[in-house]
Write an enzyme that holds these catalytic residues in place. Structure first.
Site, PDB file in Angstrom:
ATOM      1  CE1 TYR A 199     -10.537  29.471  -5.479  1.00 49.30           C
ATOM      2  CE2 TYR A 199     -11.856  29.586  -7.478  1.00 49.30           C
ATOM      3  CZ  TYR A 199     -10.769  29.102  -6.789  1.00 49.30           C
ATOM      4  OH  TYR A 199      -9.907  28.235  -7.418  1.00 49.30           O
ATOM      5  N   GLY A 225      -4.518  25.901  -7.360  1.00 50.28           N
ATOM      6  CA  GLY A 225      -4.550  27.038  -6.458  1.00 50.28           C
ATOM      7  C   GLY A 225      -3.821  26.784  -5.151  1.00 50.28           C
TER       8      GLY A 225
END
Length: 354
Positions: free
Chosen positions: A250, A311
């Site tokens: 991320y 996600g």
């Protein structure tokens, strides 16, 4: 015809709070507004709930970033009571990643409220979140998993570094049993790193998994469906440095590469897809899941873990795999809503009590 009101619950108290904001942002953007009306339900890091139906609730327009969602100065955000939640939504998309979001806690609350929701039910969510339990169930079902040892406060004194190395070899991965997004995960090659890694993981969970660092390729497969789940093609994660850590997922946009479709043979791909569906069914999943596998040099497939609430960020593999299969982001979200409604309808037909 009135639009169905979709409550998107995001944020939460876990270490994956920021990831959840990104997922919620993309889901709102992908929602078919001709059919659905988004209702945003945010949970801050202290566990307080907020209720709103405007997009400004999720994004700070002044900086164009996902931030300050729960600011006290945001007059549009108001703390929601449960009665308001029941009154204003028809179905829930719970996209709270990690603890209290995908471990069965939130799912249990929604079941108690009688609300349809996307994703696995209480047991499937809890089982997938607990890597120790999920590996045991998969192993008992004849599905190969990465070799592991489970450490808790009860047995930690009896599990020495030497004992672990004798069974699993080096290097090792140490991770909290109930976390996602590689939070609290360490790769270790010596005794000093081992004890530091166990201490770090114990800070996130009372149970820690120690796994062999198998020489492998990381392959992922997306599952969609209820009683008759289907598998996407396979994708591969190629990490340029270290392992697929939280930062590599991320923060560092250049640390990992996603290859879709994975450069593997048709036979290996079909085997992974078969095992992914089987794992999905063994663990009692519903709606969606992402199955993470290791592929060894001799084409042995080992299941690493199953994520029951993957996600939906810009770099997330789950929507990328379905996009490669010809399903747009909007079509995927719509299908997930349909699957949740189908499962809820069957649950409502069950007899309650004696």
């Amino acid at each position: 015809m009135s639009k169905m009101r979709v409550g998107i619950i995001f944020g939460g108290r876990s270490a994956e709070h920021e990831v959840s904001l990104q997922s919620a942002y993309n889901i709102v953007n992908a929602l078919d507004l001709s059919r659905f009306k988004p209702i945003l339900i945010g949970i801050d890091k202290a566990g307080h709930w907020y209720f709103n139906d405007t997009f400004d609730f999720l994004i700070n327009r002044s900086s164009n970033k996902l931030a300050v969602v729960f600011s006290k100065t945001n007059r549009q955000a108001k703390e929601a009571c449960w009665q308001s939640l029941l009154k204003h939504i028809d179905i829930v998309f719970p996209i709270v990643h990690g603890t209290f979001g995908e471990d069965g806690c939130l799912q249990g609350l929604l079941r108690m409220a009688g609300l349809p929701f996307i994703g696995s039910d209480v047991l499937g969510s809890a089982v997938c979140m607990d890597k120790d339990i999920s590996k045991r169930l998969l192993r008992d079902a004849g599905i190969a998993v990465t070799p592991f040892i489970t450490v808790t406060s009860r047995n930690i004194a009896s599990i020495s570094f030497k004992k672990v190395v004798n069974k699993l070899g080096l290097p090792l991965f140490v991770k909290p049993a109930n976390q996602g997004s590689s939070v609290g995960v360490s790769k270790v090659i010596n005794q000093l790193e081992y004890y530091a890694a166990v201490k770090l993981a114990m800070g996130f969970d009372e149970k820690v998994l120690i796994e062999s660092a198998v020489q492998n390729r990381e392959i992922e497969c997306a599952i969609l469906g209820n009683e008759k789940p289907i598998a996407s093609g396979c994708g591969e994660i190629v990490v340029s440095n270290g392992f697929y850590s939280y930062d590599n997922k991320y923060t560092n946009n250049h640390a990992a590469q996603m290859i879709v479709p994975a450069n593997i043979s048709v036979a290996v791909s079909e085997h992974i897809r078969y095992l992914s569906i089987k794992a999905f069914e063994v663990l009692g999943c519903a709606g969606l899941a992402r199955v993470d596998c290791f592929l060894t040099s001799d084409n042995e497939v080992l299941i690493n873990e199953i994520n029951s609430l993957p996600g939906f960020t810009n770099i997330s593999m789950y929507p990328k795999l379905w996009h490669a299969a010809g399903m747009s982001y909007s079509e995927l979200v719509s299908r997930l809503i349909e699957l949740a409604l189908e499962r809820h309808a069957r649950c409502m037909e069950l007899k309650i009590g004696r």
